[in-house]
Write an enzyme that holds these catalytic residues in place. Structure first.
Site, PDB file in Angstrom:
ATOM      1  N   ALA A  14       0.843  -1.333   0.100  1.00 12.88           N
ATOM      2  CA  ALA A  14      -0.026  -0.073   0.048  1.00 12.88           C
ATOM      3  C   ALA A  14       0.812   1.097   0.017  1.00 12.88           C
ATOM      4  O   ALA A  14       0.740   2.201  -0.862  1.00 12.88           O
ATOM      5  CB  ALA A  14      -1.113   0.051   1.251  1.00 12.88           C
ATOM      6  N   SER A  37       9.295   1.139   9.121  1.00 16.73           N
ATOM      7  CA  SER A  37       9.777   0.628  10.142  1.00 16.73           C
ATOM      8  C   SER A  37      11.142  -0.347   9.529  1.00 16.73           C
ATOM      9  O   SER A  37      10.747  -1.171   8.844  1.00 16.73           O
ATOM     10  CB  SER A  37       8.981  -0.191  11.288  1.00 16.73           C
ATOM     11  OG  SER A  37       9.492  -0.942  11.919  1.00 16.73           O
ATOM     12  N   ILE A  43       2.965  -7.707   5.780  1.00 15.65           N
ATOM     13  CA  ILE A  43       2.223  -8.849   5.909  1.00 15.65           C
ATOM     14  C   ILE A  43       2.819  -9.920   5.274  1.00 15.65           C
ATOM     15  O   ILE A  43       2.553 -11.079   5.540  1.00 15.65           O
ATOM     16  CB  ILE A  43       0.543  -8.422   5.747  1.00 15.65           C
ATOM     17  CG1 ILE A  43      -0.209  -9.529   6.331  1.00 15.65           C
ATOM     18  CG2 ILE A  43       0.394  -8.047   4.333  1.00 15.65           C
ATOM     19  CD1 ILE A  43      -1.406  -9.234   6.976  1.00 15.65           C
ATOM     20  N   LYS A  76      -2.617 -13.968 -14.568  1.00 13.91           N
ATOM     21  CA  LYS A  76      -3.906 -14.434 -13.831  1.00 13.91           C
ATOM     22  C   LYS A  76      -5.030 -14.087 -14.527  1.00 13.91           C
ATOM     23  O   LYS A  76      -5.420 -13.143 -14.936  1.00 13.91           O
ATOM     24  CB  LYS A  76      -3.934 -13.898 -12.432  1.00 13.91           C
ATOM     25  CG  LYS A  76      -5.345 -14.340 -11.723  1.00 13.91           C
ATOM     26  CD  LYS A  76      -5.281 -13.715 -10.366  1.00 13.91           C
ATOM     27  CE  LYS A  76      -6.926 -13.703  -9.596  1.00 13.91           C
ATOM     28  NZ  LYS A  76      -7.184 -13.459  -8.496  1.00 13.91           N
ATOM     29  N   VAL A 182       8.127   4.990  13.641  1.00 16.16           N
ATOM     30  CA  VAL A 182       7.382   5.994  14.151  1.00 16.16           C
ATOM     31  C   VAL A 182       6.996   5.913  15.447  1.00 16.16           C
ATOM     32  O   VAL A 182       6.265   4.862  15.761  1.00 16.16           O
ATOM     33  CB  VAL A 182       6.030   6.398  13.131  1.00 16.16           C
ATOM     34  CG1 VAL A 182       5.295   7.297  13.763  1.00 16.16           C
ATOM     35  CG2 VAL A 182       6.590   6.829  11.807  1.00 16.16           C
TER      36      VAL A 182
HETATM   37  C1  FAD Z   1      -4.381 -13.878   4.433  1.00 19.88           C
HETATM   38  C2  FAD Z   1      -4.269 -12.573   3.420  1.00 19.88           C
HETATM   39  C3  FAD Z   1      -4.309 -13.063   2.092  1.00 19.88           C
HETATM   40  C4  FAD Z   1      -4.127 -12.178   1.371  1.00 19.88           C
HETATM   41  N1  FAD Z   1      -4.176 -12.257  -0.206  1.00 19.88           N
HETATM   42  C5  FAD Z   1      -4.527 -11.081  -0.954  1.00 19.88           C
HETATM   43  C6  FAD Z   1      -4.711 -11.263  -2.513  1.00 19.88           C
HETATM   44  O1  FAD Z   1      -4.429 -12.328  -2.935  1.00 19.88           O
HETATM   45  N2  FAD Z   1      -4.879 -10.135  -3.118  1.00 19.88           N
HETATM   46  C7  FAD Z   1      -5.008  -9.000  -2.742  1.00 19.88           C
HETATM   47  O2  FAD Z   1      -5.255  -7.874  -3.184  1.00 19.88           O
HETATM   48  N3  FAD Z   1      -4.611  -8.820  -1.453  1.00 19.88           N
HETATM   49  C8  FAD Z   1      -4.446  -9.874  -0.559  1.00 19.88           C
HETATM   50  N4  FAD Z   1      -4.374  -9.652   0.786  1.00 19.88           N
HETATM   51  C9  FAD Z   1      -4.121  -8.364   1.402  1.00 19.88           C
HETATM   52  C10 FAD Z   1      -2.838  -7.695   1.141  1.00 19.88           C
HETATM   53  O3  FAD Z   1      -1.894  -8.455   1.907  1.00 19.88           O
HETATM   54  C11 FAD Z   1      -2.712  -6.157   1.555  1.00 19.88           C
HETATM   55  O4  FAD Z   1      -3.774  -5.460   1.034  1.00 19.88           O
HETATM   56  C12 FAD Z   1      -1.387  -5.609   1.189  1.00 19.88           C
HETATM   57  O5  FAD Z   1      -0.213  -6.409   1.184  1.00 19.88           O
HETATM   58  C13 FAD Z   1      -1.236  -4.321   1.623  1.00 19.88           C
HETATM   59  O6  FAD Z   1      -0.466  -4.204   3.139  1.00 19.88           O
HETATM   60  P1  FAD Z   1      -0.291  -2.890   3.725  1.00 19.88           P
HETATM   61  O7  FAD Z   1       0.924  -2.236   2.866  1.00 19.88           O
HETATM   62  O8  FAD Z   1      -1.334  -2.196   4.001  1.00 19.88           O
HETATM   63  O9  FAD Z   1       0.380  -3.283   5.125  1.00 19.88           O
HETATM   64  P2  FAD Z   1       1.721  -4.252   5.376  1.00 19.88           P
HETATM   65  O10 FAD Z   1       2.418  -5.030   4.478  1.00 19.88           O
HETATM   66  O11 FAD Z   1       1.516  -4.878   6.716  1.00 19.88           O
HETATM   67  O12 FAD Z   1       2.897  -3.185   5.810  1.00 19.88           O
HETATM   68  C14 FAD Z   1       2.851  -2.084   6.781  1.00 19.88           C
HETATM   69  C15 FAD Z   1       3.914  -1.343   6.716  1.00 19.88           C
HETATM   70  O13 FAD Z   1       3.976  -0.390   7.992  1.00 19.88           O
HETATM   71  C16 FAD Z   1       5.149  -0.356   8.455  1.00 19.88           C
HETATM   72  N5  FAD Z   1       4.873   0.109   9.981  1.00 19.88           N
HETATM   73  C17 FAD Z   1       4.086  -0.460  10.937  1.00 19.88           C
HETATM   74  N6  FAD Z   1       4.282   0.193  12.155  1.00 19.88           N
HETATM   75  C18 FAD Z   1       5.234   1.285  11.875  1.00 19.88           C
HETATM   76  C19 FAD Z   1       5.567   2.224  12.546  1.00 19.88           C
HETATM   77  N7  FAD Z   1       5.429   2.176  13.833  1.00 19.88           N
HETATM   78  N8  FAD Z   1       6.663   3.070  11.974  1.00 19.88           N
HETATM   79  C20 FAD Z   1       7.161   2.876  10.930  1.00 19.88           C
HETATM   80  N9  FAD Z   1       6.456   2.006   9.953  1.00 19.88           N
HETATM   81  C21 FAD Z   1       5.521   1.115  10.533  1.00 19.88           C
HETATM   82  C22 FAD Z   1       5.507  -1.702   8.452  1.00 19.88           C
HETATM   83  O14 FAD Z   1       7.160  -1.735   8.800  1.00 19.88           O
HETATM   84  C23 FAD Z   1       5.537  -2.076   6.864  1.00 19.88           C
HETATM   85  O15 FAD Z   1       6.227  -1.527   6.035  1.00 19.88           O
HETATM   86  C24 FAD Z   1      -4.356 -10.711   1.672  1.00 19.88           C
HETATM   87  C25 FAD Z   1      -4.268 -10.429   3.152  1.00 19.88           C
HETATM   88  C26 FAD Z   1      -4.345 -11.636   4.015  1.00 19.88           C
HETATM   89  C27 FAD Z   1      -4.311 -11.142   5.439  1.00 19.88           C
END
Ligand code: FAD
Length: 510
Positions: A14, A37, A43, A76, A182
């Site tokens: 994201a 971080s 995830i 896909k 953060v």
């Molecule tokens: C089981 C499962 C299967 C999935 N399968 C799919 C799929 O097939 N297709 C799809 O579109 N989506 C899927 N998703 C969703 C997808 O994984 C997420 O939408 C996508 O990876 C985006 O994650 P994110 O970047 O929001 O969060 P994350 O990947 O969790 O990133 C969070 C970030 O925030 C940072 N952070 C956290 N706290 C701090 C702090 N205090 N200071 C600085 N940085 C911090 C971390 O270091 C990390 O860089 C799935 C999710 C799950 C749970």
């Protein structure tokens, strides 16, 4: 004052996708800084995308070859559902990415319910179901980047994808990257976020903050207290146990669609990348233990690989709470990604929601402070409508099931769980097939075609569709015959002419 300093917190998919789109779209006066971080991991799942990802990658200047080369990616073409109707051996149908033939002006679903010719709907109305289930690619050797014979998205390695985006953002798009934690968020007297405090570097001030901190939701949740609406009572899956399965041989076929196989207490995704498959069992943790879930996952894997590979696999458990924030944008902070919400990975809509959020932000970028509130209202309304449509569409998969084998399925099928709008649609569809009026918004996440594929895919197998005359008598028999004949011809042509997913990927990554 103009919005010139954008601070993104979080470096998962994201965060980096948001950084790339904003840096590519906005003027040079806007500075994009991303802080992630070094200790909190991403995830690490999220391997299935929608076709919309092609346009996103193009808009940020990444070539398809780079994605295929660096992210283990494959092509896909939709999802093949197995065992969702009654769990018997022949229980399967596909939700392909291509629309039914002549979809804009011809409701073939209505024809199908009146004159079933023995084929599955998905096979009658598009060549894609046959092409994808034969592990063929959606494009020919030599076709330009992102061009296709049949619509497609990607399967990719989530960690490698974030890495590719990071390099592109910092080396090509001028995004400033800080690796630090953060520790605090500071607001001004009016409640707007002024800065974030970092562990080892000076604090970071900004005009607009984007919360991409994943499930932690550090800014939007912990600091701004934007409420989270749980959907656990309608869509109870809250856990996944995941593994990575190497291929037995480098020549093994690579599936051209996600495989979604229903299990006693949830379902298993199976995604083919270049050197391995990503497999995960999504389930309701109140119904089975972690050990039972792991055993189910490994039994599933053991059918398609050697005992040696199965016994070498490691598994990982991922927790999530299904739900979303009705107000993902508060003041000068917008949550994108898991911080805004996540329901479950059925139909892989999370990355598509991230793309939707970023596009809405780019198209309505609040160039000054006065624009923050109107853009926030627009954004929140739009994203909330999308969450509602994801909820409806996912519920449809469960509501149409006839499985009785466990309390999980008996409860999942309960019509009482359904929002009134979906109940109304199911009643209407007893006399007519889903069509445009069921998904009327221009920016609808799931077009009525998706409803047609799932509704006819599940009901058609059981002959539960009410047979009768076409609801719309103006559908000309001659035109329908011609269109279906064209689909059959094209299916024959494409299944013969297209290379396998593996052959195309080998050629494109050399
Ligand atoms: C089981 C499962 C299967 C999935 N399968 C799919 C799929 O097939 N297709 C799809 O579109 N989506 C899927 N998703 C969703 C997808 O994984 C997420 O939408 C996508 O990876 C985006 O994650 P994110 O970047 O929001 O969060 P994350 O990947 O969790 O990133 C969070 C970030 O925030 C940072 N952070 C956290 N706290 C701090 C702090 N205090 N200071 C600085 N940085 C911090 C971390 O270091 C990390 O860089 C799935 C999710 C799950 C749970």
């Amino acid at each position: 004052m103009n919005t010139q300093r954008i601070v993104i917190v979080g470096g998962g998919t994201a965060g980096w996708l948001a950084a790339a789109r904003l840096a590519a779209a906005l003027t040079d006066n806007v500075v994009v800084t991303l802080v992630e971080s070094p200790t909190v991991p991403t995830i690490g799942v999220g391997e299935g995308t929608w076709p919309s990802m092609r346009a996103t990658l193009q808009s940020i200047g990444i070539t398809e070859r780079e994605v295929l080369k660096h992210c283990e990616a494959s092509l896909k073409q939709g999802t093949l559902f197995k065992g969702w109707v009654n769990g018997q051996a022949d229980d399967e149908y596909m939700h392909p990415f291509s629309l039914p033939a002549d979809y804009a002006s011809l409701n073939l679903a209505d024809w199908w319910r009146s004159r079933d010719d023995g084929h599955l709907f998905c096979h009658a109305v598009t060549p894609q179901a046959a092409v994808a289930t034969a592990n063929k690619a959606p494009k020919q050797f030599g076709m330009p980047d992102y061009a296709f014979a049949l619509n497609y998205g990607y399967h990719l390695d989530a960690g490698k994808f974030a890495e590719l985006l990071k390099h592109h953002c910092t080396e090509q798009l001028g995004v400033i990257h800080i690796r630090d934690d953060v520790l605090g968020v500071v607001s001004d007297a009016m409640g707007a976020i002024e800065r974030v405090e970092l562990a080892n570097t000076p604090s970071l001030s900004g005009d607009l903050f984007i919360d991409c901190t994943g499930q932690r939701a550090l800014l939007i949740g912990e600091h701004l207290h934007s409420p989270f609406e749980s959907l656990r009572d309608t869509l109870p899956n809250n856990r996944a146990i995941v593994t990575q399965v190497p291929y037995g041989s480098p020549d093994d076929e690579i599936a051209s669609c996600t495989l979604s196989t229903a299990q006693a207490h949830g379902w298993i995704w199976d995604i083919g990348l270049q050197s391995r498959r990503g497999v995960g069992y999504v389930h309701d943790a109140d119904k089975i233990s972690e050990d039972e879930a792991r055993a189910t996952l490994l039994t599933y894997v053991s059918v398609s690989t050697t005992a040696e590979i199965t016994s070498s696999l490691t598994t990982r458990v991922v927790h999530f709470e299904p739900g979303y924030r009705p107000e993902p944008w508060r003041g000068n902070c917008v949550a994108i990604g898991l911080s805004a919400g996540f329901i479950e990975p059925l139909e892989a809509s999370a990355l598509a929601m991230i793309e939707q959020g970023i596009t809405t932000l780019v198209e309505n970028f609040p160039a000054n402070k006065e624009l923050l509130a109107p853009v926030a209202r627009l954004y929140n309304k739009k994203m909330t409508a999308h969450w509602a449509s994801i909820q409806d569409f996912l519920l449809l998969h469960y509501a149409l099931s006839q499985r009785e084998d466990t309390s999980y399925w008996r409860e999942a099928r309960s019509l009482e769980r359904l929002p009134q709008g979906l109940k109304d649609k199911l009643l209407l569809w007893q006399v007519r097939a889903p069509y445009h009026s069921d998904a009327p918004r221009l920016d609808e996440l799931f077009p009525a075609a998706s409803y047609q594929y799932v509704w006819l895919g599940m009901n058609g197998q059981l002959d539960r569709v009410l047979r009768g005359d076409c609801h719309d008598r103006s559908l000309g028999a001659e035109r329908i015959d011609r269109v279906l004949h064209d689909v059959r011809e094209k299916t024959l042509q494409l299944t013969q002419a297209l290379p396998t997913n593996r052959a195309l990927l080998n050629a494109l990554t050399q």
